[in-house]
Structure formats: structure tokens, C-alpha cells
Scaffold this active site. Sequence first.
Site, short mmCIF file in Angstrom:
data_model
loop_
_atom_site.label_atom_id
_atom_site.label_comp_id
_atom_site.label_asym_id
_atom_site.label_seq_id
_atom_site.Cartn_x
_atom_site.Cartn_y
_atom_site.Cartn_z
N PRO A 2 -3.63 -3.90 -1.09
CA PRO A 2 -4.21 -2.78 -1.82
C PRO A 2 -3.14 -1.89 -2.47
O PRO A 2 -2.03 -1.79 -1.98
CB PRO A 2 -4.96 -2.00 -0.75
CG PRO A 2 -5.14 -2.96 0.39
CD PRO A 2 -3.92 -3.83 0.34
N GLU A 3 -3.50 -1.27 -3.59
CA GLU A 3 -2.58 -0.41 -4.31
C GLU A 3 -2.99 1.06 -4.10
O GLU A 3 -3.86 1.36 -3.28
CB GLU A 3 -2.57 -0.80 -5.78
CG GLU A 3 -2.08 -2.25 -5.99
CD GLU A 3 -2.02 -2.68 -7.44
OE1 GLU A 3 -2.16 -1.83 -8.34
OE2 GLU A 3 -1.83 -3.89 -7.68
#
Length: 269
Positions: A2-3
Site C-alpha cells: 500500500p502507498e
Amino acid sequence: MPELPEVETSRRGIEPHLVGNVIQYAEVRNSRLRWPVSEQIMKLSDRPVLSVQRRAKYLLLELPEGWIIIHLGMSGSLRILLDEFPPEKHDHVDLIMADGKILRYTDPRRFGAWLWSDNLDECSVLAHLGPEPLSDLFDGEYLYTLSHNKKTAIKPWLMDNKVVVGVGNIYANEALFVARILPERPVNSLTQQEAYLLVDIIKQILHRSIKQGGTTLKDFLQSDGKPGYFAQELFVYGKKGELCPICGEKIECVKLGQRSTFFCRQCQH
């Protein structure tokens, strides 16, 4: 992945359930993550949560004696469970709360981390990080000034956490497309106008993604178990061979900095 938007979505999802609550204990079923789960976490007992913060892609749980530092790695997610659910194969860490809720960490690839720090100012994983992209410190003049004499390609440079934190592969691709900047261009070719435009677009895209709960391509889930919906708004990421939504030419994909880079050669210059 995830960012930053996914991590911020997780922070906003778990914060109301943790702040003011008390961690009774941590149940660690598999301590072998990217780094071993810190011993201080495994020994937690009846400790209140004072705040839930984020720095770059790290979640920071503030306790009276120090901080739990969580990184979601490539495939991690956090969920708040209101009732007891039997853990499954990839459910590695639970924080058991005094009100009966559970913060459960799931990570199929085990590239995430659960670390402890007595002092964030001395924490090695947080040292040398650039400004937050949604802060006032990240502006067009900052980016333009930093771009001088840099000959590397623009896209991997944007993903360097020393330049700005949290602009990962998905959002770098999308921002450069919207700004019509070719990701292969050298950094020092950025004009002042382009630098200001690119900063504004990065902020807009990150805000939009957070509003949509982030981007779910495979593993990421919000704290309520729902996927992130920003994937439905992606223009170029993951769309090799599909038609550009602006000009109708095929979207190309090359490797830059060992990461897949998607763009339209007709629209981006």
C-alpha cells in the site's frame, strides 16, 4: 503497495477505535515479518493509546512509554474487528483492546513490520525522510529548486523518499500523466511552471485517493474490510495496451528504476 493514501485511510479508520482505548495485550502468531516483531510489543500489557499518527508510509501508535511503528509492506492491511473471529493463515498480529475490539494485522507476503521506538527523533526507519506531500513544505518552489542538476529520470526521482515521502508507483504514474510530463525525462528538464503544476496535481490525486479509501489492486483492505475504490479512477497505471483516455493512442509500459511505468507518448512530453 500500500502507498500513502492506503496508509492514511488505515490511520483514519483505526484512530477512533484506538485513541482513548487500552491495549490489554498483543497476540503475535508469527513474529517473522520483514524484521522480527519487537519484543516490547509482544510484552505489552494494559497500555493506553494516546494518538494514532502517520509519517510517510508508517503508522505510529503513541503509548505513554514509546511508539508502535507499523509498516504495511507489500500486502499488509489492518482491520478493526468488533467480535472475536478465528484468525486465518495470514493474520499475524492482534492488539486486544479493553473494550473487546481487536486490531488485526494481515499480511500474506510478510514484508510489513511491527517495530518499537522509545523516541521517534532517534528512530532509524524515520530518519532522512523528505517532506510530506500534503504539507505546505512540499510546494512548487521546493521541487523546482531540488530538480537543478539532477539528470535521473523524473518518475523514480519522485518516488525517492528523500525528495518527498509516500508518492509511490501508482500515484507517480498518474500524476505525471495528468501533468502531461513524460516519466523518462531528466529531472533537470522540469520547468518552473511544470514543477508547480506537478506538485498541485500530486496533492489533488492523493486527496482524491484518500477520499475513495485508497487503491485496492489485490490485497489492501480498509479497516472495515472494504476495498479502496480509487482503482476505478486510474488513467494509466496497469493499463498497458489500452487506449489513452485523452488521445486514443495505446498506453505504453517500460521499466524505470525497476518499476513498471505507464504513460502515453502522445500526450506526455
